[in-house]
Scaffold this motif. Structure first.
Motif, short mmCIF file in Angstrom:
data_model
loop_
_atom_site.label_atom_id
_atom_site.label_comp_id
_atom_site.label_asym_id
_atom_site.label_seq_id
_atom_site.Cartn_x
_atom_site.Cartn_y
_atom_site.Cartn_z
N GLY A 95 -33.61 -4.64 -31.65
CA GLY A 95 -33.24 -4.58 -33.06
C GLY A 95 -33.54 -3.27 -33.73
O GLY A 95 -33.52 -3.17 -34.97
N ALA A 96 -33.83 -2.22 -32.96
CA ALA A 96 -34.18 -0.92 -33.53
C ALA A 96 -33.02 0.06 -33.37
O ALA A 96 -32.24 -0.04 -32.43
N ASP A 146 -36.43 3.87 -41.08
CA ASP A 146 -37.43 3.21 -41.93
C ASP A 146 -38.68 2.80 -41.15
O ASP A 146 -39.80 2.96 -41.64
N GLU A 147 -38.51 2.28 -39.95
CA GLU A 147 -39.65 1.87 -39.15
C GLU A 147 -39.70 2.60 -37.81
O GLU A 147 -40.29 2.12 -36.85
N GLY A 148 -39.06 3.76 -37.76
CA GLY A 148 -39.05 4.55 -36.54
C GLY A 148 -37.93 4.13 -35.60
O GLY A 148 -37.50 2.97 -35.59
N TYR A 149 -37.44 5.06 -34.82
CA TYR A 149 -36.40 4.75 -33.83
C TYR A 149 -37.03 4.07 -32.62
O TYR A 149 -38.16 4.37 -32.23
N GLY A 150 -36.25 3.16 -32.04
CA GLY A 150 -36.72 2.53 -30.81
C GLY A 150 -36.60 3.44 -29.62
O GLY A 150 -37.39 3.35 -28.67
N ALA A 151 -35.62 4.36 -29.66
CA ALA A 151 -35.41 5.30 -28.56
C ALA A 151 -34.67 6.51 -29.08
O ALA A 151 -34.00 6.46 -30.13
N ASP A 157 -29.73 2.90 -20.31
CA ASP A 157 -30.68 1.78 -20.25
C ASP A 157 -31.69 1.85 -21.40
O ASP A 157 -32.05 0.82 -21.98
N ALA A 158 -32.17 3.05 -21.70
CA ALA A 158 -33.13 3.22 -22.80
C ALA A 158 -32.51 2.82 -24.13
O ALA A 158 -33.14 2.15 -24.96
N ALA A 159 -31.24 3.21 -24.34
CA ALA A 159 -30.57 2.85 -25.58
C ALA A 159 -30.34 1.34 -25.68
O ALA A 159 -30.58 0.74 -26.74
N ARG A 160 -29.92 0.72 -24.60
CA ARG A 160 -29.66 -0.73 -24.62
C ARG A 160 -30.94 -1.50 -24.92
O ARG A 160 -30.93 -2.46 -25.70
N ALA A 161 -32.04 -1.10 -24.31
CA ALA A 161 -33.31 -1.80 -24.53
C ALA A 161 -33.74 -1.73 -25.98
O ALA A 161 -34.20 -2.71 -26.57
N LEU A 166 -39.30 5.15 -26.74
CA LEU A 166 -38.93 5.86 -25.53
C LEU A 166 -38.00 7.02 -25.87
O LEU A 166 -37.07 6.87 -26.66
N VAL A 167 -38.25 8.17 -25.26
CA VAL A 167 -37.39 9.34 -25.41
C VAL A 167 -36.85 9.69 -24.04
O VAL A 167 -37.63 9.91 -23.09
N ALA A 168 -35.53 9.75 -23.92
CA ALA A 168 -34.88 10.10 -22.65
C ALA A 168 -34.23 11.46 -22.81
O ALA A 168 -33.30 11.62 -23.61
N VAL A 169 -34.72 12.44 -22.07
CA VAL A 169 -34.15 13.78 -22.13
C VAL A 169 -33.31 14.00 -20.87
O VAL A 169 -33.79 13.82 -19.76
#
Length: 666
Positions: free
Chosen positions: A368-369, A487-492, A359-363, A532-535
């Protein structure tokens, strides 16, 4: 040909250190200097001497008018070059490192002084214009408590020492380059040590924007002999004011050193794999202490050793206020232990990619990140086991672990000897079915490609390292340490296979896991920007809790306290003595150990540890640990160093390896 001319009129005796590998010959020897050699045979130059009938390399340590040698002195065979390559400061450092790590000075000198390249040395040095200081904008340090005072101390040439806790999302190359530029502008030199070539390139790019490029030198093992020696000579001759390099650069002869910088001291690559196995952090500390210069050790995470420097008062904390940390850090989520969470996603505990991670990756992709996926192991399937009885699959020739290099590979491949096994069969139950024990980055990329059809999947690891990725939807699968910068940071970011890191039987497993996680999470956007970081690990694990709270200092404090309670480094010093059982016993019997010394062992050599050189593969190797309180570390090293020399002179024992405070005790 041996010199037989007239001895030099002034100080005719040269005290030299031959580059001999045996411990019992780690001492100075006196030779006569001829009149025609006298001008060139100065302290610090390379020479050739005749030693027991053979020609060996040596360094002149001093010139003397007399000698305490009883008997006839030999002559210096040859002055290799008049270049003074062993400076006074580096010589003092070499002596201190050999004493700290129970090694020989010759072994340390091989790390400190590169081999000579005659053609490069004979070239005239380039003409450089006087260095013109340029204004440095160091406002980025103002967000850290004490940051402005630290920069002011560098400007004034004071020996300020700090342990810097870099904020998530921080451009560490820019901050380090600013501190270096301020020091260079004050008229002093800077030495910056980083783990690998990728870090060297990033810091060099930031440095040349703030310091004249002709005064910045990058040293690393990847350079050829000629280019490395050319750059090293520029440092020796005082042309370079800012030196950036990997672990061996910590010995670079920087003139008028004002600041020593070390980034990410928890990285294993900063520990030298050759005798006497010094760690760049310890060498940097010794150097800062000897020349009374400033020191800065930084990282996104913090080691117990760095925390011990703060506790001892050797360095002070350089951290940001908690409200700033919370504003900069991404949101971190982990597997929940509640009954509600298990009912909502019953497979979360066993799934490699649970619903919360997907879910974190899809969001993030929807926004667009790019999404970062950190996988502990590279390759496709780096470890195999029998699908029926779970026995680890091993090579029939060398017993090395078998792996699957790709999806279409005709058979398993040994990771040690490289032999292929096309007809794999379990040695215990005879089954020919196999399963993956560990899934590598390439296999993970395949799985994610199926999970997110139509999304670009990028893999970074091994020989295919990607430096950066653009701001567009993509899944980036990387192994720790080679995560591309977005370039503009990862979204997750998804941190997978936590068990492979936390489950290791290693003293530093938790510390190293948090360091790798934080390095990846620091590339993610802040919470306010949707980062968001999902561990994929249970939230109750203390290491996961420190990640969620973004509290590396608290984790380092807990690590230091727990090691202090059980007497492990850095609260104590431990020497690992590896070798044949009889040789280890003989060395320890010959050593005049401090009265506080405690012997632990013997045990078999830990799995994964290299065998000492010179011992046949079929012979057993034991490890004995010797533990002493922290204030007895030099006494322990001196005792083992002397005992090694005694055993070396006897020639009747197999070789024994001595490592002081090894990274991995086992």
């Amino acid at each position: 040909m041996t010199t037989t001319g007239q001895a030099a009129e002034h100080e005719p005796v040269a005290r030299v250190l031959p580059m001999l590998t045996v411990p019992h010959l780690d001492r100075d020897f006196d030779y006569l200097v001829s009149a025609d050699q006298s001008d060139d045979a100065q302290p610090g130059v390379r020479v050739k001497v005749r030693f027991h009938g053979r020609l060996v390399d040596a360094f002149i340590l001093e010139r003397r008018s007399d000698t305490d040698h009883v008997g006839k002195l030999g002559w210096l065979e040859k002055v290799v070059s008049p270049e003074c390559v062993l400076t006074h400061d580096v010589r003092r450092l070499v002596d201190a490192v050999a004493a700290r790590y129970a090694g020989t000075r010759a072994d340390v000198l091989r790390l400190a002084v590169p081999p000579r390249h005659a053609t490069v040395e004979k070239r005239p040095p380039p003409h450089l214009e006087p260095l013109t200081p340029a204004p440095v904008d160091a406002a980025g340090w103002s967000v850290y408590t004490g940051g402005e005072r630290f920069v002011a101390a560098l400007q004034d040439g004071r020996a300020a020492r700090a342990i810097w806790q870099a904020l998530p999302g921080e451009s560490w190359p820019a901050r380090l380059a600013e501190a270096a530029a301020v020091t260079v502008n004050s008229g002093r030199g800077v030495l910056a040590v980083v783990p690998d070539q990728r870090d060297v390139d990033r810091l060099h790019a930031a440095a040349v924007d703030r310091v004249d490029e002709s005064r910045v030198v990058a040293l690393s093992a990847g350079l050829g002999p000629a280019e490395r020696y050319r750059r090293w000579l520029a440092v020796l001759r005082g042309d370079a004011r800012l030196v950036i390099g990997t672990r061996s650069a910590v010995f670079a002869p920087v003139a008028d050193l004002g600041l020593v910088v070390l980034w990410d001291d928890g990285d294993d690559s900063l520990a030298e794999p050759r005798a006497p196995y010094p760690h760049a952090r310890e060498v940097a500390m010794l150097r800062a202490h000897q020349v009374r210069c400033a020191a800065l050790i930084g990282g996104y995470a913090r080691t117990a050793e760095a925390q011990a420097l703060v506790v001892s008062g050797w360095a002070h904390d350089l951290t940001a206020p908690r409200q700033t940390v919370r504003a900069r850090a991404p949101r971190v989520v982990a597997l929940e232990d509640s009954a509600y969470a298990q009912e909502r996603d019953p497979a979360a505990r066993t799934a490699r990619l649970p619903t919360m991670a997907l879910d974190a990756a899809r969001a993030a992709l929807t926004r667009g990140a790019p999404v970062l996926v950190q996988v502990p192991r590279r390759g496709y399937v780096p470890a195999l086991a029998c699908a029926r009885c779970r026995t680890i699959a091993r090579c029939r020739h060398c017993t090395g672990p078998l792996s699957l290099p790709s999806r279409d590979a005709p058979g398993a491949l040994c990771r040690w000897c490289g032999r292929e096994d096309a007809a794999l069969r379990c040695v215990r139950c005879g089954s020919d079915a196999v399963r993956a024990v560990v899934v590598g980055a390439r296999r993970t990329a395949e799985e994610l490609g199926r999970a997110f059809p139509g999304t670009t999947v990028i893999t970074s690891g091994g020989d295919a390292v990607v430096e950066s990725v653009p701001h567009r939807p993509a899944v980036v699968v990387a192994t720790p340490g080679v995560e591309p910068v977005a370039d503009e940071g990862y979204g997750a970011a998804l941190l997978l296979d936590s068990w492979a890191l936390l489950g290791r039987q290693d003293l530093r497993a938790a510390e190293d896991t948090l360091r790798r996680w934080m390095a990846a999470a620091a590339l993610v956007r802040s919470r306010a920007d949707g980062g968001l970081v999902a561990v994929v690990a249970e939230s109750a694990i203390p290491t996961v809790q420190h990640l969620i709270r973004w509290d590396p200092v608290g984790h380092a404090e807990a690590e230091l306290q727990s090691r202090t309670e059980v007497g492990l480094p850095p609260a104590a010093h431990i020497a690992a003595v590896d070798g044949a059982p009889l040789a280890v016993d003989a060395l320890l019997d010959a050593a005049d150990l401090p009265p506080q010394a405690e012997l632990l062992g013997p045990v078999d050599l830990p799995v994964g540890a290299r065998r000492p050189a010179g011992i046949a593969a079929e012979h057993p190797v034991n490890r004995m640990l010797v533990r002493v309180p922290r204030d007895a570390g030099l006494a322990l090293a001196a005792a083992l160093r002397k005992a090694s020399a005694v055993q070396s002179a006897r020639h009747d024992q197999e070789p024994v390896r001595v490592q002081i405070d090894p990274l991995h005790i086992g």
